[in-house]
Design an enzyme around this catalytic site. Structure first.
Site, PDB file in Angstrom:
ATOM      1  N   TYR A  58       0.860  -1.202   0.000  1.00 31.51           N
ATOM      2  CA  TYR A  58       0.000   0.000   0.000  1.00 31.51           C
ATOM      3  C   TYR A  58       0.881   1.231   0.000  1.00 31.51           C
ATOM      4  O   TYR A  58       1.822   1.325   0.782  1.00 31.51           O
ATOM      5  CB  TYR A  58      -0.892   0.021   1.241  1.00 31.51           C
ATOM      6  CG  TYR A  58      -2.317  -0.382   0.920  1.00 31.51           C
ATOM      7  CD1 TYR A  58      -3.042   0.337  -0.025  1.00 31.51           C
ATOM      8  CD2 TYR A  58      -2.921  -1.458   1.551  1.00 31.51           C
ATOM      9  CE1 TYR A  58      -4.343  -0.033  -0.338  1.00 31.51           C
ATOM     10  CE2 TYR A  58      -4.223  -1.825   1.239  1.00 31.51           C
ATOM     11  CZ  TYR A  58      -4.926  -1.108   0.297  1.00 31.51           C
ATOM     12  OH  TYR A  58      -6.205  -1.458  -0.023  1.00 31.51           O
ATOM     13  N   GLU A  60      -0.517   4.829  -0.562  1.00 31.06           N
ATOM     14  CA  GLU A  60      -1.298   6.045  -0.805  1.00 31.06           C
ATOM     15  C   GLU A  60      -0.405   7.273  -0.659  1.00 31.06           C
ATOM     16  O   GLU A  60       0.363   7.382   0.303  1.00 31.06           O
ATOM     17  CB  GLU A  60      -2.448   6.176   0.192  1.00 31.06           C
ATOM     18  CG  GLU A  60      -3.577   5.202  -0.032  1.00 31.06           C
ATOM     19  CD  GLU A  60      -3.485   4.008   0.880  1.00 31.06           C
ATOM     20  OE1 GLU A  60      -2.348   3.622   1.227  1.00 31.06           O
ATOM     21  OE2 GLU A  60      -4.547   3.466   1.243  1.00 31.06           O
ATOM     22  N   ASP A 203      -6.714  13.566 -25.356  1.00 35.21           N
ATOM     23  CA  ASP A 203      -6.757  12.143 -25.000  1.00 35.21           C
ATOM     24  C   ASP A 203      -6.046  11.402 -26.132  1.00 35.21           C
ATOM     25  O   ASP A 203      -6.605  11.204 -27.210  1.00 35.21           O
ATOM     26  CB  ASP A 203      -8.221  11.692 -24.871  1.00 35.21           C
ATOM     27  CG  ASP A 203      -8.346  10.232 -24.467  1.00 35.21           C
ATOM     28  OD1 ASP A 203      -7.379   9.475 -24.664  1.00 35.21           O
ATOM     29  OD2 ASP A 203      -9.424   9.851 -23.973  1.00 35.21           O
ATOM     30  N   THR A 229      -3.783   6.280 -22.062  1.00 40.35           N
ATOM     31  CA  THR A 229      -3.709   4.955 -21.461  1.00 40.35           C
ATOM     32  C   THR A 229      -2.356   4.378 -21.856  1.00 40.35           C
ATOM     33  O   THR A 229      -1.673   4.898 -22.745  1.00 40.35           O
ATOM     34  CB  THR A 229      -4.847   4.031 -21.948  1.00 40.35           C
ATOM     35  OG1 THR A 229      -4.897   4.072 -23.372  1.00 40.35           O
ATOM     36  CG2 THR A 229      -6.174   4.462 -21.372  1.00 40.35           C
ATOM     37  N   LYS A 232      -2.232   0.580 -25.075  1.00 43.21           N
ATOM     38  CA  LYS A 232      -2.586   0.516 -26.502  1.00 43.21           C
ATOM     39  C   LYS A 232      -1.286   0.573 -27.319  1.00 43.21           C
ATOM     40  O   LYS A 232      -0.483  -0.354 -27.208  1.00 43.21           O
ATOM     41  CB  LYS A 232      -3.562   1.641 -26.843  1.00 43.21           C
ATOM     42  CG  LYS A 232      -4.892   1.536 -26.076  1.00 43.21           C
ATOM     43  CD  LYS A 232      -5.908   2.546 -26.543  1.00 43.21           C
ATOM     44  CE  LYS A 232      -7.267   2.369 -25.897  1.00 43.21           C
ATOM     45  NZ  LYS A 232      -7.412   3.040 -24.594  1.00 43.21           N
ATOM     46  N   ARG A 238      -2.202  -2.368 -18.471  1.00 38.29           N
ATOM     47  CA  ARG A 238      -3.427  -1.568 -18.410  1.00 38.29           C
ATOM     48  C   ARG A 238      -3.298  -0.501 -17.336  1.00 38.29           C
ATOM     49  O   ARG A 238      -3.189  -0.822 -16.156  1.00 38.29           O
ATOM     50  CB  ARG A 238      -4.631  -2.454 -18.072  1.00 38.29           C
ATOM     51  CG  ARG A 238      -5.063  -3.201 -19.217  1.00 38.29           C
ATOM     52  CD  ARG A 238      -6.319  -3.981 -19.107  1.00 38.29           C
ATOM     53  NE  ARG A 238      -6.427  -4.552 -20.418  1.00 38.29           N
ATOM     54  CZ  ARG A 238      -6.998  -3.946 -21.453  1.00 38.29           C
ATOM     55  NH1 ARG A 238      -7.635  -2.811 -21.288  1.00 38.29           N
ATOM     56  NH2 ARG A 238      -6.973  -4.483 -22.646  1.00 38.29           N
TER      57      ARG A 238
HETATM   58  N1  DSN Z   1     -12.187   0.630 -25.376  1.00 33.83           N
HETATM   59  C1  DSN Z   1     -11.207   1.501 -25.973  1.00 33.83           C
HETATM   60  C2  DSN Z   1     -11.167   1.352 -27.442  1.00 33.83           C
HETATM   61  O1  DSN Z   1     -11.356   0.243 -27.901  1.00 33.83           O
HETATM   62  O2  DSN Z   1     -10.941   2.298 -28.159  1.00 33.83           O
HETATM   63  C3  DSN Z   1     -11.366   2.911 -25.566  1.00 33.83           C
HETATM   64  O3  DSN Z   1     -11.524   3.007 -24.188  1.00 33.83           O
END
Ligand code: DSN
Length: 452
Positions: A58, A60, A203, A229, A232, A238
């Site tokens: 932990y 925080e 984003d 994120t 990707k 993730r």
């Molecule tokens: N689920 C993602 C996508 O496939 O683009 C976006 O959050």
């Protein structure tokens, strides 16, 4: 060949049921072409970081300012992740703790807006994201969402966005899409935001890896806040990173503190330290020349795929691509046909997702398009030659199911879809494509140095 690392030995011996779930999924990933544009394969080093003892702790707070004792080594790892993020994107501040993209975006709202404030984002059905103000997301319920759209030709309607911003004076504008195959117009949106005094949040989740590789323009000079994120095109675990730019600090010198405080203690509890370690490893990998080459190859592959699909008579939204994805417009074959193509391709071992297209004549549940992309198959080492091969297989599957038409009546539709799903299981043409997909996958093995 050297000895392979027995990667799942412990789990295989201790929990055969979960082990089976994992290796079945591994087999699916290995034996198919993963073409959902938001997915990718992390490196073994990232997988190991995620499986590390850091998950036990932990912590925080932030490095040097934790609530609990014993965080001296977690601090080291989180500082490495922060520094690597700052360096690779060229920003003065990075928070690597957001659990994923949706909570990270929510933190941006909570740091910058009050409930009821006007916000603008790309409409979900035009390629935007749920969290950019769609009505079923809390972001569309807590804030007054004024969405902008794409034009009939599929390109962003900058004039409409300009007009809407002038009329509605939003507090926050989002730029960045989930289903847009062209360059994201950061500069144009920065002018729109500056003219009405709004914050601009970029984003970049889908295109982070391309930005790092220099295959897409960076929003750093244009946006105040950037969210990405990490799983990707970045090829990490993730998670998500929230960044504040110099432009953001100029607009509000307390912006970094506001974002940090919103993530913790505002929204989240203990950070996922094993994920932070995975992000750090992914950022190190992303700083290599090989990653640069990867990012450019993703786009070259996407263009090769687009060209070959169009040569074979398949319509694409905007007639091509600038990034990692292509959006197929299937209206030539009827309306709402995305489901048939998605499921038939899945049966053939090619994973894509049905998607709305601009001015879709059908409902969002049964849209008339399909979204596909090249990040994951490029990680496997495939190049333009394979993209042409794959485009031919996709065209063959589309041709095999092009006569299916979605009934309007709901009950009739369910019966029809059930019989369609049965039918594709025994369709010879689809089976034949499945065999060819397997051959391609064997030529580009996934995790060749690991045994499971
Ligand atoms: N689920 C993602 C996508 O496939 O683009 C976006 O959050």
């Amino acid at each position: 060949m050297g000895v392979k690392l027995d990667f799942l030995k412990g789990i295989r011996e201790e929990d055969p049921e979960v082990y089976k779930g994992i290796i079945d999924e591994l087999a699916r990933q290995r034996d198919g072409l993963e073409m959902i544009p938001s997915e990718n394969f992390t490196s073994p080093a990232v997988l190991q970081a995620m499986g590390s003892v850091l998950t036990n702790k932990y912590s925080e707070g932030y490095p040097g300012k934790r609530y609990y004792a014993g965080n001296q080594f977690v601090d080291v790892v989180e500082r490495i992740a922060q520094e690597r993020a700052k360096k690779i994107f060229g920003v003065p501040h990075a928070n690597v703790q957001p659990y994923s993209g949706s909570p990270a975006n929510l933190a941006v709202y909570m740091a910058l807006c009050q409930p009821g404030d006007v916000i603008m984002g790309q409409n979900l059905l035009d390629g935007g994201h749920l969290t950019h103000g769609w009505k079923t997301s809390v972001t569309g319920q807590i804030y007054k969402s004024v969405p902008y759209h794409v034009r009939a030709d599929g390109y962003m309607d900058i004039d409409e966005a300009k007009r809407l911003a002038k009329e509605n004076k939003p507090k926050l504008i989002w730029v960045g899409s989930s289903a847009y195959a062209r360059e994201f117009p950061f500069e144009e949106f920065s002018k729109i935001a500056d003219d009405c005094g709004a914050y601009l949040a970029a984003d970049i989740s889908h295109i982070t890896g391309l930005i790092i590789a220099g295959a897409h323009k960076s929003p750093v000079d244009y946006a105040h806040v950037i969210m990405t994120t990490t799983h990707k095109t970045l090829r990490g675990p993730r998670g998500a990173i929230l960044m504040v730019t110099d432009k953001g600090l100029k607009k509000d010198p307390e912006l970094a503190e506001k974002i940090d405080k919103t993530i913790f203690p505002g929204m989240q509890g203990g950070p996922h330290n094993h994920i932070t370690a995975g992000i750090a490893v992914a950022l190190k990998e992303a700083a290599t020349p090989q990653f640069k080459e990867y990012g450019h190859q993703v786009v070259k592959n996407s263009r090769a795929l687009a060209d070959e699909l169009m040569k074979r008579g398949i319509k694409l939204v905007t007639n091509g691509t600038d990034n990692h994805m292509v959006l197929l417009d299937l209206t030539n074959f009827g309306k709402g046909t995305g489901i048939f193509v998605q499921d038939a391709l899945d049966e053939a071992g090619i994973t894509v997702n049905k998607n709305t297209i601009p001015k879709d004549p059908a409902s969002p549940f049964y849209p008339s398009g399909v979204r596909m992309g090249t990040p994951a198959i490029t990680t496997r080492g495939m190049k333009e030659k394979e993209m042409r091969e794959i485009a031919a297989l996709i065209a063959e599957v589309i041709d095999a199911v092009k006569d299916y038409q979605l009934p309007e009546d709901k009950e009739e539709r369910q019966i029809y879809l059930k019989s369609f799903k049965e039918g594709i299981k025994t369709n010879e043409r689809i089976r034949n494509v499945r065999g060819k997909v397997l051959e391609i996958c064997k030529r580009f093995p996934l995790y060749p140095n690991l045994s499971f």
